[in-house]
Design an enzyme around this catalytic site. Sequence first.
Site, short mmCIF file in Angstrom:
data_model
loop_
_atom_site.label_atom_id
_atom_site.label_comp_id
_atom_site.label_asym_id
_atom_site.label_seq_id
_atom_site.Cartn_x
_atom_site.Cartn_y
_atom_site.Cartn_z
N THR A 93 0.86 -1.18 0.00
CA THR A 93 0.00 0.00 0.00
C THR A 93 0.90 1.23 0.00
O THR A 93 1.60 1.50 0.98
CB THR A 93 -0.92 0.03 1.23
OG1 THR A 93 -1.78 -1.12 1.19
CG2 THR A 93 -1.78 1.29 1.23
N LYS A 168 -7.30 1.54 -3.07
CA LYS A 168 -6.91 1.11 -1.72
C LYS A 168 -6.99 2.27 -0.74
O LYS A 168 -7.41 2.09 0.42
CB LYS A 168 -5.48 0.54 -1.74
CG LYS A 168 -4.99 0.04 -0.37
CD LYS A 168 -5.86 -1.09 0.18
CE LYS A 168 -5.40 -1.54 1.57
NZ LYS A 168 -4.13 -2.30 1.55
N LYS A 236 0.24 5.23 8.46
CA LYS A 236 0.97 5.57 7.23
C LYS A 236 0.03 5.69 6.04
O LYS A 236 0.09 6.63 5.25
CB LYS A 236 2.04 4.51 6.98
CG LYS A 236 2.89 4.70 5.73
CD LYS A 236 2.39 3.90 4.54
CE LYS A 236 2.46 2.41 4.79
NZ LYS A 236 1.99 1.63 3.59
#
Length: 293
Positions: A93, A168, A236
């Site tokens: 990701t 995502k 993150k």
Amino acid sequence: MTVGFIGLGAMGQHMARNLQRAGLLTGAWNRTPTKTEALAAETGCRAFATAAELAIACDFIVTCVSADEDLLAVVDALCPALRKDAIVIDCSTVAADTAREASKRLAAAAGALLDCPVSGGVEGAKNATLAIMCGGEQAIFERARGVLAALGKTAVLMGPSGAGQATKATNQILCAGAIQAAAEAMAFAQAEGLPLGKVIEILGGGAGSSWYFVNRAPFMARGAYPAGFRVRLHDKDLRICREMAARHGAVLPVVETTIADYARLLAAGHGEEDISTIFRLKAPLFTGTSSGE
């Protein structure tokens, strides 16, 4: 078809095993050699000494690393040794722009990238039921279908390079809202003196349920938060979402609230726990002493 795997973390190790079960895994490489050696001993696959050595031997390379800079470093290590027309399937990701940059670097080395971030947690990785969001060219996606089928239940091409990562990011916003709602609901139920196991049982099938409620409310009920989707990693990811939203002039309240909550959890040493540990901040709301401790 030869497939190599890079990145044997909580998700990656299970994904690599599923490739091996499908008869596709040639070998693996990881920055921590002991993880590669353990997988090789378990599955009989090859433990590559370097990423370049893996690139020489494989037509497909699946990567699953933690951060943007890690992905670009891996791509740079692969490029000099990459087979012509090799495909890198990146399940990390990262930012959509990072995926596009990785795609450019691989194209210059006669390879191709599919950005293929996944959702479904460690459970999905273990059971090969991941949802895979793909970005790239249709022809590359079609060539990679066999590999993707070994990793997940659903793989959808969302658009050109970067579209998988943008999808995502959308998912990570949903995760933030779902875990916030689940934790607040469980804290409320606890304060009302309800039997939490029965709350999960009855509400898990109701209109307000979510994957996070069904699968992570039990963690909250037990007060134990084993590593699944770690706080530091979702933090993150949400910072990526924040940056992407800012380009549209938008501030997303759910994202900002969750980042603020994660800052408290990280400061208190809970960064390696599952994100359901946010319950630590919600339960004390009913006593007026909210704390990350």
